[in-house]
Write a protein that holds these residues in place. Structure first.
Motif, PDB file in Angstrom:
ATOM      1  N   THR A   1      26.704  42.730   2.609  1.00  0.00           N
ATOM      2  CA  THR A   1      26.168  41.379   2.770  1.00  0.00           C
ATOM      3  C   THR A   1      24.865  41.371   3.554  1.00  0.00           C
ATOM      4  O   THR A   1      24.660  42.195   4.453  1.00  0.00           O
ATOM      5  N   THR A   2      23.997  40.435   3.206  1.00  0.00           N
ATOM      6  CA  THR A   2      22.765  40.235   3.970  1.00  0.00           C
ATOM      7  C   THR A   2      22.816  38.917   4.740  1.00  0.00           C
ATOM      8  O   THR A   2      21.859  38.558   5.420  1.00  0.00           O
ATOM      9  N   ASP A   3      23.946  38.215   4.640  1.00  0.00           N
ATOM     10  CA  ASP A   3      24.139  36.941   5.327  1.00  0.00           C
ATOM     11  C   ASP A   3      24.406  37.218   6.809  1.00  0.00           C
ATOM     12  O   ASP A   3      25.423  37.842   7.159  1.00  0.00           O
ATOM     13  N   GLU A   4      23.510  36.776   7.670  1.00  0.00           N
ATOM     14  CA  GLU A   4      23.638  37.069   9.097  1.00  0.00           C
ATOM     15  C   GLU A   4      24.891  36.439   9.702  1.00  0.00           C
ATOM     16  O   GLU A   4      25.455  36.968  10.664  1.00  0.00           O
ATOM     17  N   ARG A   5      25.330  35.315   9.151  1.00  0.00           N
ATOM     18  CA  ARG A   5      26.559  34.678   9.657  1.00  0.00           C
ATOM     19  C   ARG A   5      27.775  35.546   9.331  1.00  0.00           C
ATOM     20  O   ARG A   5      28.662  35.737  10.178  1.00  0.00           O
ATOM     21  N   VAL A   6      27.800  36.062   8.115  1.00  0.00           N
ATOM     22  CA  VAL A   6      28.903  36.937   7.722  1.00  0.00           C
ATOM     23  C   VAL A   6      28.863  38.225   8.535  1.00  0.00           C
ATOM     24  O   VAL A   6      29.889  38.705   9.035  1.00  0.00           O
ATOM     25  N   LYS A   7      27.686  38.807   8.685  1.00  0.00           N
ATOM     26  CA  LYS A   7      27.554  40.039   9.467  1.00  0.00           C
ATOM     27  C   LYS A   7      27.995  39.816  10.915  1.00  0.00           C
ATOM     28  O   LYS A   7      28.608  40.691  11.535  1.00  0.00           O
ATOM     29  N   GLY A   8      27.688  38.623  11.432  1.00  0.00           N
ATOM     30  CA  GLY A   8      28.082  38.299  12.797  1.00  0.00           C
ATOM     31  C   GLY A   8      29.590  38.281  12.980  1.00  0.00           C
ATOM     32  O   GLY A   8      30.114  38.838  13.955  1.00  0.00           O
ATOM     33  N   VAL A   9      30.298  37.655  12.044  1.00  0.00           N
ATOM     34  CA  VAL A   9      31.759  37.611  12.190  1.00  0.00           C
ATOM     35  C   VAL A   9      32.399  38.948  11.816  1.00  0.00           C
ATOM     36  O   VAL A   9      33.470  39.295  12.336  1.00  0.00           O
ATOM     37  N   GLN A  10      31.756  39.727  10.957  1.00  0.00           N
ATOM     38  CA  GLN A  10      32.264  41.073  10.697  1.00  0.00           C
ATOM     39  C   GLN A  10      32.250  41.902  11.981  1.00  0.00           C
ATOM     40  O   GLN A  10      33.212  42.602  12.305  1.00  0.00           O
ATOM     41  N   ARG A  11      31.144  41.838  12.695  1.00  0.00           N
ATOM     42  CA  ARG A  11      31.036  42.562  13.980  1.00  0.00           C
ATOM     43  C   ARG A  11      32.082  42.054  14.960  1.00  0.00           C
ATOM     44  O   ARG A  11      32.729  42.840  15.661  1.00  0.00           O
ATOM     45  N   PHE A  12      32.229  40.733  15.000  1.00  0.00           N
ATOM     46  CA  PHE A  12      33.200  40.145  15.920  1.00  0.00           C
ATOM     47  C   PHE A  12      34.624  40.561  15.570  1.00  0.00           C
ATOM     48  O   PHE A  12      35.410  40.938  16.450  1.00  0.00           O
ATOM     49  N   ASN A  13      34.974  40.490  14.293  1.00  0.00           N
ATOM     50  CA  ASN A  13      36.335  40.834  13.882  1.00  0.00           C
ATOM     51  C   ASN A  13      36.673  42.280  14.236  1.00  0.00           C
ATOM     52  O   ASN A  13      37.792  42.580  14.665  1.00  0.00           O
ATOM     53  N   GLN A  14      35.702  43.190  14.066  1.00  0.00           N
ATOM     54  CA  GLN A  14      35.935  44.588  14.424  1.00  0.00           C
ATOM     55  C   GLN A  14      36.083  44.738  15.931  1.00  0.00           C
ATOM     56  O   GLN A  14      36.929  45.494  16.415  1.00  0.00           O
ATOM     57  N   LEU A  15      35.254  44.008  16.672  1.00  0.00           N
ATOM     58  CA  LEU A  15      35.363  44.026  18.138  1.00  0.00           C
ATOM     59  C   LEU A  15      36.745  43.570  18.576  1.00  0.00           C
ATOM     60  O   LEU A  15      37.381  44.171  19.448  1.00  0.00           O
ATOM     61  N   LEU A  16      37.209  42.502  17.946  1.00  0.00           N
ATOM     62  CA  LEU A  16      38.516  41.941  18.282  1.00  0.00           C
ATOM     63  C   LEU A  16      39.623  42.964  18.033  1.00  0.00           C
ATOM     64  O   LEU A  16      40.534  43.133  18.848  1.00  0.00           O
ATOM     65  N   ALA A  17      39.517  43.663  16.911  1.00  0.00           N
ATOM     66  CA  ALA A  17      40.535  44.657  16.552  1.00  0.00           C
ATOM     67  C   ALA A  17      40.596  45.804  17.545  1.00  0.00           C
ATOM     68  O   ALA A  17      41.672  46.355  17.816  1.00  0.00           O
ATOM     69  N   ASP A  18      39.440  46.171  18.105  1.00  0.00           N
ATOM     70  CA  ASP A  18      39.355  47.343  18.980  1.00  0.00           C
ATOM     71  C   ASP A  18      39.439  47.008  20.465  1.00  0.00           C
ATOM     72  O   ASP A  18      39.500  47.923  21.296  1.00  0.00           O
ATOM     73  N   HIS A  19      39.432  45.716  20.809  1.00  0.00           N
ATOM     74  CA  HIS A  19      39.260  45.344  22.224  1.00  0.00           C
ATOM     75  C   HIS A  19      40.534  45.571  23.040  1.00  0.00           C
ATOM     76  O   HIS A  19      41.602  45.060  22.704  1.00  0.00           O
ATOM     77  N   PRO A  20      40.426  46.329  24.134  1.00  0.00           N
ATOM     78  CA  PRO A  20      41.610  46.628  24.942  1.00  0.00           C
ATOM     79  C   PRO A  20      42.052  45.493  25.862  1.00  0.00           C
ATOM     80  O   PRO A  20      43.154  45.539  26.413  1.00  0.00           O
ATOM     81  N   LYS A  21      41.206  44.483  26.025  1.00  0.00           N
ATOM     82  CA  LYS A  21      41.512  43.428  26.997  1.00  0.00           C
ATOM     83  C   LYS A  21      42.248  42.227  26.405  1.00  0.00           C
ATOM     84  O   LYS A  21      42.595  41.303  27.130  1.00  0.00           O
ATOM     85  N   VAL A  22      42.467  42.243  25.079  1.00  0.00           N
ATOM     86  CA  VAL A  22      43.139  41.099  24.458  1.00  0.00           C
ATOM     87  C   VAL A  22      44.204  41.556  23.464  1.00  0.00           C
ATOM     88  O   VAL A  22      44.152  42.666  22.944  1.00  0.00           O
ATOM     89  N   THR A  23      45.150  40.671  23.233  1.00  0.00           N
ATOM     90  CA  THR A  23      46.088  40.806  22.128  1.00  0.00           C
ATOM     91  C   THR A  23      45.712  39.722  21.135  1.00  0.00           C
ATOM     92  O   THR A  23      45.639  38.541  21.512  1.00  0.00           O
ATOM     93  N   ALA A  24      45.443  40.105  19.888  1.00  0.00           N
ATOM     94  CA  ALA A  24      44.826  39.135  18.983  1.00  0.00           C
ATOM     95  C   ALA A  24      45.288  39.279  17.546  1.00  0.00           C
ATOM     96  O   ALA A  24      45.837  40.309  17.140  1.00  0.00           O
ATOM     97  N   THR A  25      45.050  38.226  16.779  1.00  0.00           N
ATOM     98  CA  THR A  25      45.267  38.252  15.341  1.00  0.00           C
ATOM     99  C   THR A  25      44.261  37.314  14.682  1.00  0.00           C
ATOM    100  O   THR A  25      43.550  36.575  15.373  1.00  0.00           O
TER     101      THR A  25
END
Length: 221
Positions: free
Chosen positions: A178-202
């Motif tokens: 994707t070249t959509d910056e909004r989509v790229k932004g949430v892709q980065r966020f979703n990966q961060l969420l998956a890997d983040h040790p400080k939260v439990t998330a879904t």
């Protein structure tokens, strides 16, 4: 996908468990009058936010992305009389409309509307050693979602719930090219969420009047 069916079911749920009063209806109408985009949460999502606030016994709430204050009003109604919602809006025109809606709702004492870039306001709150928030709702511009989340963590305590809206983007998050910056932004966020040790998330997919999207739900460890 049967969008007409989703809208009818959404209306059914709203009528049943999340009916809008005149203030909420007028808040939505005010967006059209002010030539603002109709991108508020739905009534059922507003009620969902209320339930999440009640679940974590929230008293202090932070919202990024006020728009016309529709979600803000839903949340402010779910906190105690001495609670506070700090909501941040970048667009001065949107903020003016939101301020009027907040006043009509009789919630000016509960809601502190800040005008400015979300990143600037977050850093300012951190610099001033603002008391931690019990609940944070992120519904602002999508490219810096990951950065917003990291800063939000600095304003949290164990047990703080953080909800981020619009993280599925009609399934466009599956497009690795994707070249959509909004989509790229949430892709980065979703990966961060998956890997983040400080939260439990879904992440929960959502369908309804606002078509196909999703919300990320995280609790600080």
């Amino acid at each position: 996908m049967n969008q007409q069916l989703f809208e009818k079911v959404d209306q059914y749920i709203s009528n049943l468990v999340a009916p809008e009063d005149e203030i909420l209806k007028q808040t939505i109408e005010s967006l059209d009058h002010a030539s603002m985009p109709q991108i508020s949460v739905t009534a059922t999502q507003g009620k969902f936010l209320q339930l999440m606030l009640l679940t974590c016994k929230a008293k202090r709430v932070l919202e990024l992305g006020t728009l016309g204050a529709y979600s803000t009003i839903w949340m402010a109604r779910a906190i105690p009389a001495d609670g506070k919602v700090i909501t941040v809006e970048f667009d001065p025109h949107h903020a003016q409309v939101a301020s009027e809606n907040i006043s009509k709702a009789g919630l000016s004492d509960k809601i502190d509307l800040r005008i400015g870039k979300a990143m600037d306001v977050l850093n300012e709150l951190i610099a001033k050693d603002e008391e931690a928030f019990d609940f944070i709702f992120i519904d602002a511009d999508k490219p810096p979602y990951a950065e917003y989340f990291e800063l939000a963590l600095k304003l949290s305590h164990p047990g703080t719930m953080i909800i981020c809206d619009n993280v599925i983007r009609e399934g466009k998050i599956l497009d690795e090219n994707t070249t959509d910056e909004r989509v790229k932004g949430v892709q980065r966020f979703n990966q961060l969420l998956a890997d983040h040790p400080k939260v439990t998330a879904t992440i929960m997919q959502t369908v309804g009047a606002k078509e196909y999207d999703g919300m990320a739900i995280a609790v600080v460890n």
